[in-house]
Motif scaffolding. Structure first.
Motif, PDB file in Angstrom:
ATOM      1  N   SER A   1       0.804  -1.318   0.410  1.00 52.98           N
ATOM      2  CA  SER A   1      -0.171  -0.231   0.331  1.00 52.98           C
ATOM      3  C   SER A   1       0.574   0.898  -0.274  1.00 52.98           C
ATOM      4  CB  SER A   1      -0.829  -0.165   1.135  1.00 52.98           C
ATOM      5  OG  SER A   1      -0.101  -0.073   2.626  1.00 52.98           O
ATOM      6  N   ALA A   2       2.355   1.640   0.636  1.00 54.26           N
ATOM      7  CA  ALA A   2       2.724   2.355   0.841  1.00 54.26           C
ATOM      8  C   ALA A   2       3.350   2.855  -0.555  1.00 54.26           C
ATOM      9  CB  ALA A   2       4.575   2.380   1.560  1.00 54.26           C
ATOM     10  N   VAL A   3       4.010   1.418  -0.867  1.00 56.66           N
ATOM     11  CA  VAL A   3       4.370   1.923  -2.496  1.00 56.66           C
ATOM     12  C   VAL A   3       3.192   2.601  -3.901  1.00 56.66           C
ATOM     13  CG1 VAL A   3       5.523   0.467  -4.396  1.00 56.66           C
ATOM     14  CG2 VAL A   3       6.546  -0.335  -2.001  1.00 56.66           C
ATOM     15  N   TRP A   4       1.730   2.051  -3.001  1.00 53.20           N
ATOM     16  CA  TRP A   4       1.250   2.689  -3.979  1.00 53.20           C
ATOM     17  C   TRP A   4       0.446   3.837  -3.638  1.00 53.20           C
ATOM     18  CZ3 TRP A   4      -0.910   1.495  -8.577  1.00 53.20           C
ATOM     19  CH2 TRP A   4      -0.463  -0.311  -9.420  1.00 53.20           C
ATOM     20  N   PHE A   5       1.002   4.135  -2.798  1.00 48.91           N
ATOM     21  CA  PHE A   5       0.305   6.149  -2.204  1.00 48.91           C
ATOM     22  C   PHE A   5       1.694   6.464  -3.029  1.00 48.91           C
ATOM     23  CE2 PHE A   5      -1.808   3.879   1.232  1.00 48.91           C
ATOM     24  CZ  PHE A   5      -2.985   5.105   1.311  1.00 48.91           C
ATOM     25  N   LEU A   6       2.837   6.405  -3.363  1.00 50.52           N
ATOM     26  CA  LEU A   6       4.032   7.165  -3.452  1.00 50.52           C
ATOM     27  C   LEU A   6       3.486   7.052  -4.958  1.00 50.52           C
ATOM     28  CD1 LEU A   6       7.113   5.281  -2.204  1.00 50.52           C
ATOM     29  CD2 LEU A   6       5.960   7.558  -2.188  1.00 50.52           C
ATOM     30  N   LYS A   7       2.771   5.747  -5.933  1.00 55.63           N
ATOM     31  CA  LYS A   7       2.808   6.296  -7.163  1.00 55.63           C
ATOM     32  C   LYS A   7       1.617   6.659  -7.355  1.00 55.63           C
ATOM     33  CE  LYS A   7       4.065   0.988  -8.220  1.00 55.63           C
ATOM     34  NZ  LYS A   7       3.244  -0.321  -8.509  1.00 55.63           N
ATOM     35  N   TYR A   8       0.808   6.980  -6.903  1.00 59.95           N
ATOM     36  CA  TYR A   8      -0.323   7.392  -7.462  1.00 59.95           C
ATOM     37  C   TYR A   8       0.298   9.301  -6.890  1.00 59.95           C
ATOM     38  CZ  TYR A   8      -3.908   3.982  -7.769  1.00 59.95           C
ATOM     39  OH  TYR A   8      -4.731   3.077  -8.250  1.00 59.95           O
ATOM     40  N   LEU A   9       0.741   9.032  -5.878  1.00 62.63           N
ATOM     41  CA  LEU A   9       1.233  10.585  -4.971  1.00 62.63           C
ATOM     42  C   LEU A   9       2.014  11.229  -6.209  1.00 62.63           C
ATOM     43  CD1 LEU A   9       2.049  10.354  -1.730  1.00 62.63           C
ATOM     44  CD2 LEU A   9       0.605  12.089  -2.301  1.00 62.63           C
ATOM     45  N   LYS A  10       2.954  10.449  -6.729  1.00 59.81           N
ATOM     46  CA  LYS A  10       3.756  10.945  -8.365  1.00 59.81           C
ATOM     47  C   LYS A  10       2.452  11.285  -9.564  1.00 59.81           C
ATOM     48  CE  LYS A  10       7.448   8.022  -7.563  1.00 59.81           C
ATOM     49  NZ  LYS A  10       8.934   6.965  -8.568  1.00 59.81           N
ATOM     50  N   LEU A  11       1.694  10.492  -9.731  1.00 60.85           N
ATOM     51  CA  LEU A  11       0.473  11.227 -10.512  1.00 60.85           C
ATOM     52  C   LEU A  11       0.519  12.942 -10.631  1.00 60.85           C
ATOM     53  CD1 LEU A  11      -1.046   7.362 -11.091  1.00 60.85           C
ATOM     54  CD2 LEU A  11       0.245   8.628 -12.891  1.00 60.85           C
ATOM     55  N   MET A  12      -0.608  12.350  -8.886  1.00 66.52           N
ATOM     56  CA  MET A  12      -1.196  13.671  -8.355  1.00 66.52           C
ATOM     57  C   MET A  12      -0.387  15.441  -8.272  1.00 66.52           C
ATOM     58  SD  MET A  12      -2.657  13.415  -5.105  1.00 66.52           S
ATOM     59  CE  MET A  12      -3.332  12.096  -4.965  1.00 66.52           C
ATOM     60  N   TYR A  13       1.327  14.945  -8.596  1.00 65.08           N
ATOM     61  CA  TYR A  13       2.725  15.702  -9.152  1.00 65.08           C
ATOM     62  C   TYR A  13       2.459  16.143 -10.399  1.00 65.08           C
ATOM     63  CZ  TYR A  13       6.548  18.083  -8.945  1.00 65.08           C
ATOM     64  OH  TYR A  13       7.548  19.744  -9.235  1.00 65.08           O
ATOM     65  N   LEU A  14       2.081  15.456 -10.722  1.00 61.70           N
ATOM     66  CA  LEU A  14       2.003  15.708 -12.879  1.00 61.70           C
ATOM     67  C   LEU A  14       0.792  16.792 -12.728  1.00 61.70           C
ATOM     68  CD1 LEU A  14       2.992  12.341 -14.278  1.00 61.70           C
ATOM     69  CD2 LEU A  14       4.732  14.561 -13.995  1.00 61.70           C
ATOM     70  N   GLU A  15      -0.259  16.029 -11.824  1.00 59.96           N
ATOM     71  CA  GLU A  15      -1.815  16.671 -12.001  1.00 59.96           C
ATOM     72  C   GLU A  15      -1.562  18.469 -11.653  1.00 59.96           C
ATOM     73  OE1 GLU A  15      -5.686  15.547 -11.623  1.00 59.96           O
ATOM     74  OE2 GLU A  15      -4.637  12.910 -12.168  1.00 59.96           O
ATOM     75  N   ILE A  16      -0.938  18.298 -10.414  1.00 58.01           N
ATOM     76  CA  ILE A  16      -0.841  19.764  -9.867  1.00 58.01           C
ATOM     77  C   ILE A  16       0.196  20.424 -10.910  1.00 58.01           C
ATOM     78  CG2 ILE A  16       0.615  20.908  -7.997  1.00 58.01           C
ATOM     79  CD1 ILE A  16       0.024  18.107  -6.791  1.00 58.01           C
TER      80      ILE A  16
END
Length: 307
Positions: free
Chosen positions: A136-151
């Motif tokens: 779950s921690a790994v996938w949190f980081l994956k989605y955070l990278k996608l969030m950074y691109l959207e930001i």
């Protein structure tokens, strides 16, 4: 839908239930409920708790079964938030390890593929839960990278023009970050509880340390992105306020410039004797004077940058 996997090296899939296997249930139907409650004897209250979308990470024991609830990330799927978290219940007992999730996520197939690729054997429920928290921690980081691109994308669009759609997108990202933050903190608390209660179990201490590092990294990343989004919202609010002030100044200047001809015309439109009343060029003279005074006012307003 349920599947059965052996806890041997690589989690090989088996065709039917065997004692001490992993029963993975996603989006359970009535048949799955009957299997879990009748054949395995899992309390119905456990399944009801897992179904609660707002259930927080916790542990509860009843009879021979131990329920551990974690929060895992998933794509929002256009439900008002780009990303969200959902509960997953891990029910461990003498008969099997059962995972129940009411949403279909990308994390569980990736978890299985990772275990198979590494050839890892699950030796006990504590290790299984710990590795699930790690995934779950790994996938949190994956989605955070996608969030950074959207930001970054939203920031570039806000530089061009401030639209309600862009602000709403940033607000949804901010909400997703809040859900991520609380879920990670809950999973981190569960990890601490596992570390405390599993001192006698044969769980690699390095695994606990790796999971803790991943969770801290994800939590720190969320704090950074939250600060960025907050500063973007504050900057957008300041820009909107400044634009409103500029527009109001321009409207005030325009109203003053247009008031001058109206005021002069009203003087000569009074029902009194006017000394220019019999002059042939009176109208043109009054018109030119009005335009000249309005032009002077316009020039002065431009000088003080009200236009």
């Amino acid at each position: 839908m349920k599947s059965f996997l052996s806890l041997a090296d690589g989690l090989p899939e088996i065709n039917e239930y065997q004692p001490q296997c992993w029963v993975n249930v996603e989006c359970p139907d009535e048949e799955d409920f009957l299997f879990l409650t009748k054949e395995l004897g899992i309390p119905r209250e456990f399944l009801s708790d897992i179904a609660d979308i707002d259930e927080r990470p916790r542990a509860e024991r009843e009879d021979d079964w131990l329920l551990t609830i974690l929060r895992i990330p998933m794509d929002g799927g256009g439900q008002g938030m780009p990303y969200q978290t959902v509960p997953i219940g891990i029910i461990s007992g003498p008969k099997a390890i059962v995972s129940v999730c009411y949403r279909r996520t990308q994390m569980l197939p990736d978890f299985v593929n990772h275990i198979r690729r590494k050839g890892i054997a699950i030796t006990n429920p504590t290790e299984f839960i710990t590795r699930m928290i790690y995934s779950s921690a790994v996938w949190f980081l994956k989605y955070l990278k996608l969030m950074y691109l959207e930001i970054n994308r939203a920031e570039k669009e806000l530089e061009q023009s401030i639209r309600n759609e862009d602000l709403l997108r940033i607000m949804r990202l901010q909400r997703s970050l809040v859900y991520f933050s609380t879920s990670i903190r809950g999973n981190e608390a569960m990890l601490g509880r596992l570390r405390t209660t599993s001192r006698s179990s044969q769980v690699d201490p390095d695994l606990f340390e790796d999971v803790s590092i991943e969770l801290r990294q994800a939590y720190n990343t969320i704090n950074i992105y939250t600060d960025i989004v907050t500063s973007m919202m504050d900057a957008s609010a300041n820009i909107i306020s400044n634009n409103v002030n500029t527009i109001m100044k321009r409207m005030t200047s325009i109203s003053i410039v247009l008031t001058i001809p109206t005021m002069i015309s009203s003087f000569f439109g009074m029902n009194v004797d006017v000394y220019l009343g019999d002059w042939h060029w009176a109208f043109l003279f009054i018109f030119c004077v009005s335009v000249m005074i309005s032009g002077i006012a316009f020039f002065l307003f431009r000088k003080i940058k009200w236009f």
